[in-house]
Design an enzyme around this catalytic site. Structure first.
Site, PDB file in Angstrom:
ATOM      1  N   GLY A  14       0.834  -1.205   0.000  1.00 36.04           N
ATOM      2  CA  GLY A  14       0.000   0.000   0.000  1.00 36.04           C
ATOM      3  C   GLY A  14       0.864   1.247   0.000  1.00 36.04           C
ATOM      4  O   GLY A  14       1.839   1.320   0.748  1.00 36.04           O
ATOM      5  N   ARG A  75       0.827  -5.074  -5.168  1.00 40.41           N
ATOM      6  CA  ARG A  75       0.936  -6.244  -4.286  1.00 40.41           C
ATOM      7  C   ARG A  75       1.047  -7.434  -5.231  1.00 40.41           C
ATOM      8  O   ARG A  75       0.083  -7.789  -5.893  1.00 40.41           O
ATOM      9  CB  ARG A  75      -0.316  -6.366  -3.411  1.00 40.41           C
ATOM     10  CG  ARG A  75      -0.557  -5.177  -2.481  1.00 40.41           C
ATOM     11  CD  ARG A  75      -1.665  -5.499  -1.497  1.00 40.41           C
ATOM     12  NE  ARG A  75      -2.229  -4.325  -0.847  1.00 40.41           N
ATOM     13  CZ  ARG A  75      -1.720  -3.724   0.228  1.00 40.41           C
ATOM     14  NH1 ARG A  75      -0.611  -4.176   0.758  1.00 40.41           N
ATOM     15  NH2 ARG A  75      -2.320  -2.688   0.757  1.00 40.41           N
ATOM     16  N   ASP A 106       5.291  -4.679   6.164  1.00 41.66           N
ATOM     17  CA  ASP A 106       5.866  -5.966   6.598  1.00 41.66           C
ATOM     18  C   ASP A 106       5.938  -6.995   5.465  1.00 41.66           C
ATOM     19  O   ASP A 106       6.896  -7.766   5.364  1.00 41.66           O
ATOM     20  CB  ASP A 106       5.122  -6.521   7.816  1.00 41.66           C
ATOM     21  CG  ASP A 106       3.613  -6.586   7.632  1.00 41.66           C
ATOM     22  OD1 ASP A 106       3.123  -6.196   6.549  1.00 41.66           O
ATOM     23  OD2 ASP A 106       2.920  -7.027   8.568  1.00 41.66           O
ATOM     24  N   THR A 129       4.421   2.603   5.611  1.00 39.11           N
ATOM     25  CA  THR A 129       3.022   2.151   5.675  1.00 39.11           C
ATOM     26  C   THR A 129       2.270   3.071   6.631  1.00 39.11           C
ATOM     27  O   THR A 129       2.828   3.468   7.667  1.00 39.11           O
ATOM     28  CB  THR A 129       2.884   0.689   6.159  1.00 39.11           C
ATOM     29  OG1 THR A 129       1.517   0.465   6.554  1.00 39.11           O
ATOM     30  CG2 THR A 129       3.759   0.365   7.362  1.00 39.11           C
ATOM     31  N   ASP A 131       0.056   2.172   8.530  1.00 38.89           N
ATOM     32  CA  ASP A 131      -0.440   1.393   9.676  1.00 38.89           C
ATOM     33  C   ASP A 131       0.420   1.505  10.941  1.00 38.89           C
ATOM     34  O   ASP A 131      -0.054   1.198  12.029  1.00 38.89           O
ATOM     35  CB  ASP A 131      -0.555  -0.090   9.296  1.00 38.89           C
ATOM     36  CG  ASP A 131      -1.499  -0.310   8.114  1.00 38.89           C
ATOM     37  OD1 ASP A 131      -2.347   0.558   7.873  1.00 38.89           O
ATOM     38  OD2 ASP A 131      -1.373  -1.352   7.432  1.00 38.89           O
ATOM     39  N   ASP A 133       2.627  -0.471  11.970  1.00 41.27           N
ATOM     40  CA  ASP A 133       2.494  -1.784  12.618  1.00 41.27           C
ATOM     41  C   ASP A 133       3.782  -2.605  12.576  1.00 41.27           C
ATOM     42  O   ASP A 133       3.744  -3.818  12.762  1.00 41.27           O
ATOM     43  CB  ASP A 133       1.352  -2.574  11.947  1.00 41.27           C
ATOM     44  CG  ASP A 133       1.578  -2.760  10.449  1.00 41.27           C
ATOM     45  OD1 ASP A 133       2.490  -2.105   9.891  1.00 41.27           O
ATOM     46  OD2 ASP A 133       0.848  -3.551   9.829  1.00 41.27           O
ATOM     47  N   ARG A 175      -5.263  -1.960   9.139  1.00 42.68           N
ATOM     48  CA  ARG A 175      -5.208  -3.425   9.033  1.00 42.68           C
ATOM     49  C   ARG A 175      -5.415  -4.041  10.415  1.00 42.68           C
ATOM     50  O   ARG A 175      -6.477  -3.846  10.979  1.00 42.68           O
ATOM     51  CB  ARG A 175      -3.895  -3.877   8.398  1.00 42.68           C
ATOM     52  CG  ARG A 175      -3.994  -5.212   7.714  1.00 42.68           C
ATOM     53  CD  ARG A 175      -2.658  -5.610   7.140  1.00 42.68           C
ATOM     54  NE  ARG A 175      -2.315  -4.839   5.969  1.00 42.68           N
ATOM     55  CZ  ARG A 175      -2.689  -5.164   4.726  1.00 42.68           C
ATOM     56  NH1 ARG A 175      -3.380  -6.237   4.503  1.00 42.68           N
ATOM     57  NH2 ARG A 175      -2.332  -4.416   3.712  1.00 42.68           N
TER      58      ARG A 175
HETATM   59  O1  F6P Z   1      -1.453  -1.342   4.754  1.00 44.91           O
HETATM   60  C1  F6P Z   1      -2.025  -0.132   4.387  1.00 44.91           C
HETATM   61  C2  F6P Z   1      -3.505  -0.276   4.187  1.00 44.91           C
HETATM   62  O2  F6P Z   1      -4.035   0.976   3.810  1.00 44.91           O
HETATM   63  C3  F6P Z   1      -4.282  -0.842   5.374  1.00 44.91           C
HETATM   64  O3  F6P Z   1      -4.535   0.115   6.356  1.00 44.91           O
HETATM   65  C4  F6P Z   1      -5.506  -1.378   4.699  1.00 44.91           C
HETATM   66  O4  F6P Z   1      -6.068  -2.441   5.444  1.00 44.91           O
HETATM   67  C5  F6P Z   1      -4.985  -1.891   3.378  1.00 44.91           C
HETATM   68  O5  F6P Z   1      -3.754  -1.213   3.148  1.00 44.91           O
HETATM   69  C6  F6P Z   1      -5.891  -1.688   2.185  1.00 44.91           C
HETATM   70  O6  F6P Z   1      -5.284  -2.277   1.094  1.00 44.91           O
HETATM   71  P1  F6P Z   1      -5.739  -2.041  -0.410  1.00 44.91           P
HETATM   72  O7  F6P Z   1      -5.362  -0.649  -0.813  1.00 44.91           O
HETATM   73  O8  F6P Z   1      -5.005  -3.071  -1.181  1.00 44.91           O
HETATM   74  O9  F6P Z   1      -7.228  -2.191  -0.421  1.00 44.91           O
END
Ligand code: F6P
Length: 326
Positions: A14, A75, A106, A129, A131, A133, A175
């Protein structure tokens, strides 16, 4: 000191505000130390396809203040396989890249770790990120901006909540982590904050809302972290509404707006420091590590040492949120 000549830089997972500032820092610090820097587009997807571009000092002009990532992100499912990683390594070899700096969360760190184990490709990961995390650093790039964005949105929702005597459930990203929720909740004056790190039952929540209703509150905001065990903001709101009719209830999901926007000064400085540290670390022989800043000091964390432990929410933040939400 290593004899590394060509370093590849990429963003993965992300996107997060401040990733551009990190790319700029890697490119400029790399050139400062007489390295050639190759940009890799679209994270591991682009690595597998050999989507590379040589970066110059001016390739990164005018990106410091922009959200998103100029190198784009992805991803990659294919990179999760050994075959995918071998393809990526072949492309890196063909391009004579002898070190990697990846900016991501991560999953991105784990990807570089596997490439290192299987093909001995040296790397330094920069934690990017929203998050926050990842253990081994006080803050990840993008978290400060995303939390400020959430607080701005919460303030706006409070205006309308107050005008209509409403109860709002506001869902924030993160997340499995409650960092954005807890701190945007404290900053936004939430009556309750629901995070994955702590169980909150519907009964407890209703008790809390009841108590604030009896103290003449004219609106209430509940912040819900998306990864909470009690369900999504929508599910929690539905359960609460069935049993608690004191307020008219609404739900707002902040979603991806938390990922965009101009990075705060904090994220730009963090990204700049981490970018320079990543180049200097790689040059000094650091590998299989993530750069972190803990109590203002740059450190290098070995993958196996930090990724075996979760990043805990600061317990005192929870205590403060509870004291202030009476
Ligand atoms: O890891 C960053 C994040 O924005 C999280 O907070 C969220 O759960 C996820 O990515 C959303 O992913 P995507 O953009 O692939 O829907």
């Amino acid at each position: 000191m290593t004899k590394m000549k060509r370093i590849g830089v990429f963003t993965s997972g992300g996107d997060a505000p401040g990733m551009n500032a990190a790319i700029r820092a890697v490119v400029r610090a790399g050139i400062f130390y007489k390295k050639e820097i190759i940009g890799i587009y679209r994270g591991y997807e682009g690595m597998i396809e050999g989507d590379f571009v040589p970066m110059e000092v001016r390739s990164v002009s005018n990106i410091l203040q922009r959200g998103g990532t100029m190198l784009k992100s992805a991803r990659s499912k294919e990179f999760l396989t050994k075959e995918g990683r071998t393809k990526a390594f072949e492309q890196l070899k063909k391009m004579k890249i002898d070190g990697l700096i990846g900016i991501g969360g991560d999953g991105s760190f784990a990807g570089m770790h596997h490439l290192y184990l299987e093909h001995k490709m040296p790397y330094v990961c920069i934690p990017g990120t929203i998050d926050n995390d990842i253990p081994g650093t006080d803050f990840t790039i993008g978290y400060d901006t995303a939390t400020n964005t959430a607080v701005n949105a919460i303030d706006k929702i409070r205006d309308t909540a107050l005008s209509h005597n409403r109860l709002f459930f506001i869902e924030v990203m993160g997340r499995d982590s409650g960092y954005i929720a807890i701190n945007s909740g404290i900053a936004g004056g939430a009556v309750a904050i629901i995070i994955p790190e702590e169980e909150t039952s519907i009964e407890e929540l209703i008790e809390k809302l009841d108590a604030s209703g009896s103290q003449n509150k004219t609106s209430s905001l509940v912040i819900v972290a998306e990864g909470g065990k009690s369900g999504s903001a929508m599910e929690i709101a539905k359960k609460v509404q069935e049993r608690f009719s004191y307020f008219d209830t609404k739900v707002t999901i902040l979603g991806h707006l938390q990922r965009g926007g101009t990075p705060t000064y904090f994220d730009r400085v963090l990204a700049s420091k981490m970018g320079v540290a990543a180049i200097e670390g790689l040059e000094a022989g650091q590998t299989d590590v993530m750069v972190g800043i803990v109590h203002k000091e740059v450190i290098f964390n070995k993958f196996d040492e930090i990724m075996s432990q979760p990043k805990d929410i600061h317990k005192d933040d929870l205590r403060i949120a509870k004291i202030l939400s009476i």
